[in-house]
Design a protein around this motif. Structure first.
Motif, short mmCIF file in Angstrom:
data_model
loop_
_atom_site.label_atom_id
_atom_site.label_comp_id
_atom_site.label_asym_id
_atom_site.label_seq_id
_atom_site.Cartn_x
_atom_site.Cartn_y
_atom_site.Cartn_z
N LEU A 3 0.83 -1.21 0.00
CA LEU A 3 0.00 0.00 0.00
C LEU A 3 0.86 1.25 0.00
O LEU A 3 0.49 2.27 -0.59
N GLN A 4 2.03 1.19 0.62
CA GLN A 4 2.95 2.32 0.59
C GLN A 4 3.43 2.56 -0.84
O GLN A 4 3.51 3.71 -1.31
N GLU A 8 2.92 5.87 -3.32
CA GLU A 8 3.98 6.59 -4.03
C GLU A 8 3.62 6.75 -5.51
O GLU A 8 3.84 7.81 -6.10
N VAL A 9 3.08 5.70 -6.11
CA VAL A 9 2.70 5.76 -7.52
C VAL A 9 1.52 6.72 -7.73
O VAL A 9 1.44 7.42 -8.75
N PRO A 14 -2.46 8.46 -10.55
CA PRO A 14 -3.57 7.99 -9.71
C PRO A 14 -4.41 6.91 -10.37
O PRO A 14 -4.94 6.03 -9.67
N ALA A 15 -4.51 6.92 -11.70
CA ALA A 15 -5.30 5.88 -12.37
C ALA A 15 -4.67 4.51 -12.18
O ALA A 15 -5.38 3.52 -11.93
N MET A 16 -3.33 4.43 -12.30
CA MET A 16 -2.67 3.15 -12.08
C MET A 16 -2.83 2.70 -10.63
O MET A 16 -3.03 1.51 -10.35
N ALA A 17 -2.75 3.63 -9.71
CA ALA A 17 -2.90 3.28 -8.30
C ALA A 17 -4.28 2.69 -8.04
O ALA A 17 -4.41 1.68 -7.33
N ARG A 204 6.89 -1.33 -11.26
CA ARG A 204 6.57 -2.62 -11.84
C ARG A 204 5.68 -3.44 -10.91
O ARG A 204 4.75 -4.11 -11.34
N THR A 205 5.97 -3.37 -9.61
CA THR A 205 5.17 -4.11 -8.63
C THR A 205 3.73 -3.64 -8.66
O THR A 205 2.79 -4.45 -8.68
N VAL A 206 3.52 -2.32 -8.68
CA VAL A 206 2.17 -1.77 -8.72
C VAL A 206 1.53 -2.06 -10.07
O VAL A 206 0.35 -2.45 -10.16
N GLY A 207 2.31 -1.89 -11.15
CA GLY A 207 1.77 -2.08 -12.48
C GLY A 207 1.29 -3.50 -12.76
O GLY A 207 0.29 -3.70 -13.44
#
Length: 333
Positions: A3-4, A8-9, A14-17, A204-207
């Protein structure tokens, strides 16, 4: 930690988050994967087993990392590396390090001396040794101490001086924050290590979770994503002595790259005269190609895990098969 990273992303995307949070929900709702397929053990040393995954030819021992379970090398029938090795006419034997509680007093060198070498010695025929990630580092050391038919490493670091400063700082920060807890527990929890891996490439992790949220839950791609995440976040903790040697002796001091790493009382270096192949991944953030052992190298256009289970795995299989054919005995037809 995840979540941290999402937070950051979100500052610049914000759309990717939002999509990543949707993907996280989909992951939480996905059915649990089947896990490691049962395979008979042909040798065992204090809880560390050598399991038989098929094939009838000369033996080939696959050595996984001490970090994460050996499942990655036999994830499912479609992408199984042990299955590919068996299809090449080799007997695919996989090391399962076993419970950390049975290895609590071992550093990395101790795992080689007291677990891997006895498993090699249990065979009646010289094997080819194939090591992945830290398992490849350990396989190089074992090759310096035992006669083998050949050696293959996959995304295996040896000269740790070639890690970028950002990766070095990330690992040092992780160890600074967790050393006292690891010493009290006698082990470094897998969650701490996974957080360190995530920090190498947060976007990459979030994506990848954002992409997962767009998949059909019944698709093979969705199923494999869940399998990989369960593998990456699961497994035994790393025994504290092994964590100390990995982080301080190898990563910080580069004992292996400088030729002064001692295993079984001997300084170990890549052996000369042994057929060897080092396969690197072009987009590897965990074990950059520059850290590979000296010798013949083949680069796979993939990432650290993708070279094993991703779309470029067949290029890896071809490289392994060609090497085996050149080294003597069955290879990939």
């Amino acid at each position: 930690m995840f979540l941290q990273l999402v937070g950051e992303v979100a500052v610049h995307d914000p759309a990717m988050a939002r999509a990543a949070l949707d993907g996280l929900r989909a992951y939480q709702d996905a059915p649990a994967p089947a896990g490691m397929r049962e395979a008979p053990a042909i040798a065992e040393v204090s809880g560390t087993r050598l399991t038989d995954h098929g094939g009838t030819g000369p033996p080939m021992i696959l050595v996984p990392s001490l970090i994460n379970p050996p499942l990655i090398l036999d994830l499912d029938p479609e992408v199984s590396l042990t299955g590919a090795i068996a299809a090449m006419g080799r007997r695919a034997l996989l090391v399962d390090w076993g419970p950390a509680s049975a290895r609590s007093e071992l550093d990395v060198a101790g795992h080689i001396e007291q677990r891997l070498l006895p498993l090699i010695d249990s065979l009646d025929e010289l094997p080819v040794l194939l090591g992945y990630c830290l398992g490849g580092t350990m396989a190089v050391a074992a090759a310096a101490l035992r006669p083998l038919a050949g050696l293959i490493t996959l995304a295996a670091p040896w000269d740790f001086s070639h890690y970028p400063d950002a990766a070095r700082a990330s690992l040092e920060g992780m160890w600074h924050n967790s050393e006292s807890v690891a010493r009290r527990l006698g082990a470094l929890p897998m969650e701490v290590l996974q957080a360190a891996f995530w920090s190498l490439d947060p976007e990459r992790t979030v994506g990848k979770f954002a992409h997962f949220g767009t998949l059909d839950p019944a698709s093979p791609e969705s199923r494999r994503f869940v399998e990989l995440e369960e593998w990456a976040n699961g497994g035994e903790p790393l025994p504290c002595r092994a964590a100390i040697e990995l982080i301080q002796t190898l990563f910080r001091d580069n004992a292996s790259g400088r030729g002064c790493w001692k295993v079984a009382g001997r300084q170990v270096s890549p052996p000369t005269g042994l057929p060897m192949l080092h396969c690197t991944a072009a987009n590897d953030r965990i074990a950059p190609a520059a850290t590979a052992p000296p010798g013949e190298r083949i680069e796979i256009a993939s990432g650290h895990v993708g070279m094993i289970v991703g779309s470029k795995r067949l290029a890896l299989h071809r490289a392994i098969g060609h090497f085996l054919a050149q080294a003597g005995g069955p290879g990939a037809a």
